[in-house]
Design an enzyme around this catalytic site. Structure first.
Site, PDB file in Angstrom:
ATOM      1  N   CYS A   1      69.074  28.504  39.991  1.00  0.00           N
ATOM      2  CA  CYS A   1      69.819  28.588  41.238  1.00  0.00           C
ATOM      3  C   CYS A   1      68.879  28.930  42.385  1.00  0.00           C
ATOM      4  O   CYS A   1      69.077  28.504  43.511  1.00  0.00           O
ATOM      5  CB  CYS A   1      70.940  29.612  41.117  1.00  0.00           C
ATOM      6  SG  CYS A   1      70.426  31.144  40.351  1.00  0.00           S
TER       7      CYS A   1
ATOM      8  N   PHE B   1      80.787  28.312  27.838  1.00  0.00           N
ATOM      9  CA  PHE B   1      82.188  28.304  28.257  1.00  0.00           C
ATOM     10  C   PHE B   1      82.991  29.425  27.577  1.00  0.00           C
ATOM     11  O   PHE B   1      84.141  29.226  27.177  1.00  0.00           O
ATOM     12  CB  PHE B   1      82.840  26.953  27.966  1.00  0.00           C
ATOM     13  CG  PHE B   1      82.370  25.851  28.862  1.00  0.00           C
ATOM     14  CD1 PHE B   1      82.640  25.875  30.225  1.00  0.00           C
ATOM     15  CD2 PHE B   1      81.636  24.792  28.353  1.00  0.00           C
ATOM     16  CE1 PHE B   1      82.202  24.850  31.059  1.00  0.00           C
ATOM     17  CE2 PHE B   1      81.190  23.760  29.179  1.00  0.00           C
ATOM     18  CZ  PHE B   1      81.473  23.792  30.531  1.00  0.00           C
ATOM     19  N   ALA B   2      82.367  30.594  27.448  1.00  0.00           N
ATOM     20  CA  ALA B   2      83.039  31.739  26.814  1.00  0.00           C
ATOM     21  C   ALA B   2      83.917  32.416  27.854  1.00  0.00           C
ATOM     22  O   ALA B   2      83.459  33.244  28.635  1.00  0.00           O
ATOM     23  CB  ALA B   2      82.014  32.711  26.247  1.00  0.00           C
ATOM     24  N   ARG B   3      85.190  32.045  27.864  1.00  0.00           N
ATOM     25  CA  ARG B   3      86.107  32.562  28.880  1.00  0.00           C
ATOM     26  C   ARG B   3      87.539  32.354  28.418  1.00  0.00           C
ATOM     27  O   ARG B   3      87.829  31.478  27.616  1.00  0.00           O
ATOM     28  CB  ARG B   3      85.897  31.823  30.204  1.00  0.00           C
ATOM     29  CG  ARG B   3      86.156  30.330  30.098  1.00  0.00           C
ATOM     30  CD  ARG B   3      86.016  29.606  31.412  1.00  0.00           C
ATOM     31  NE  ARG B   3      84.646  29.204  31.705  1.00  0.00           N
ATOM     32  CZ  ARG B   3      84.328  28.307  32.631  1.00  0.00           C
ATOM     33  NH1 ARG B   3      85.258  27.750  33.371  1.00  0.00           N
ATOM     34  NH2 ARG B   3      83.071  27.976  32.832  1.00  0.00           N
TER      35      ARG B   3
END
Length: 263
Positions: free
Chosen positions: A108, A246-248
């Site tokens: 980023c 995508f651990a949510r």
């Protein structure tokens, strides 16, 4: 202490219904921090002036410039926190690679790394640790709750190392996701923490260079709320890293070395 990294600046908040309000907004501060190795400046990073010593050591270990914490002679933060001096026994070849083989990473905050080839990506994390999926859900529950800098500014990444039971080993914050990882592993290595049975939780997306950093510190499992790239998955498979993305919201995707997660 964290408030030292936050400024209050004016802005105009505008709403879709046509309303607007003059207000103060919390803005994260970042500084240019210089890293000197054995008396020579080797680079500068834009990061939060927090855990600068750990950041420098984590980066140098991740790149193989320093091969062991036992090779560190001295680390000091000077010039109001804007310079870190490191004296250490170094791997000269890997130091040269930092300048010879510049690769712009997908960070980023655009990062630079040199040691993408050779012995660094020949590593294989052979840890036999296994963790229950319930530990991942539990850790995610407090991973995001304990991020005051993000809650105030919405502008920092977090990296946290936990053991197989979910107990926190170290945690770190920065505007760059790569910086946050270098900081947290630097803190752990300086504290002589055993990372061979640890799990690294990160807030940002996962890419190739993130997997290389992880492998360099023998971390067997990486979990992120965000997405992953194809190269990250391919490298995690080759490096022996269990990659979870995508651990949510009560779900996750386990891409590689799935046997380490007990379902």
């Amino acid at each position: 202490m964290q408030n030292n990294f936050i400024s209050s600046l004016p802005c105009l908040r505008v709403y879709e219904n046509g309303e607007s309000i003059d207000q103060q907004d919390s803005i994260i501060k970042e500084e240019r921090i210089a890293l000197y190795l054995n008396g020579t400046k080797i680079l500068s990073t834009m990061s939060i002036p927090q855990d600068q010593d750990a950041h420098s050591i984590g980066f140098l270990l991740s790149e193989g410039v320093i091969e062991s914490v036992a090779d560190i002679i001295k680390v000091e933060i000077v010039d109001d926190g804007l310079r870190v001096n490191v004296d250490a026994k170094i791997n000269e070849e890997n130091l040269v690679n930092l300048y010879r083989e510049k690769t712009l990473t997908s960070g980023c905050c655009v990062g630079v790394t040199g040691n993408f080839e050779g012995k660094i990506i020949e590593k294989f994390v052979a840890s036999q640790v296994r963790v229950p999926i319930e530990m991942i859900w539990k850790t995610l529950g407090y991973f995001y709750e304990e991020n005051d800098l993000f809650n105030q500014t919405g502008c920092v990444h977090k990296a946290m190392l936990v053991d197989a039971k979910g107990e926190i080993i170290q945690q770190a914050f920065d505007v760059g996701r790569h910086n946050a990882i270098d900081k947290v592993v630097g803190k752990a290595r300086l504290n002589h923490d055993d990372l061979s049975k640890s799990v690294l939780f990160v807030s940002g997306r996962l890419s190739l260079e993130m997997m290389i950093k992880t492998a360099m510190h023998d971390i067997p499992i990486v979990v992120s709320r965000a997405a992953t790239t194809q190269l990250a998955i391919q490298s995690a498979q080759k490096l022996g890293i269990t990659l979870v993305g995508f651990a949510r919201e009560g779900r996750c995707n386990i891409y590689t070395h799935k046997s380490r997660i007990i379902l």
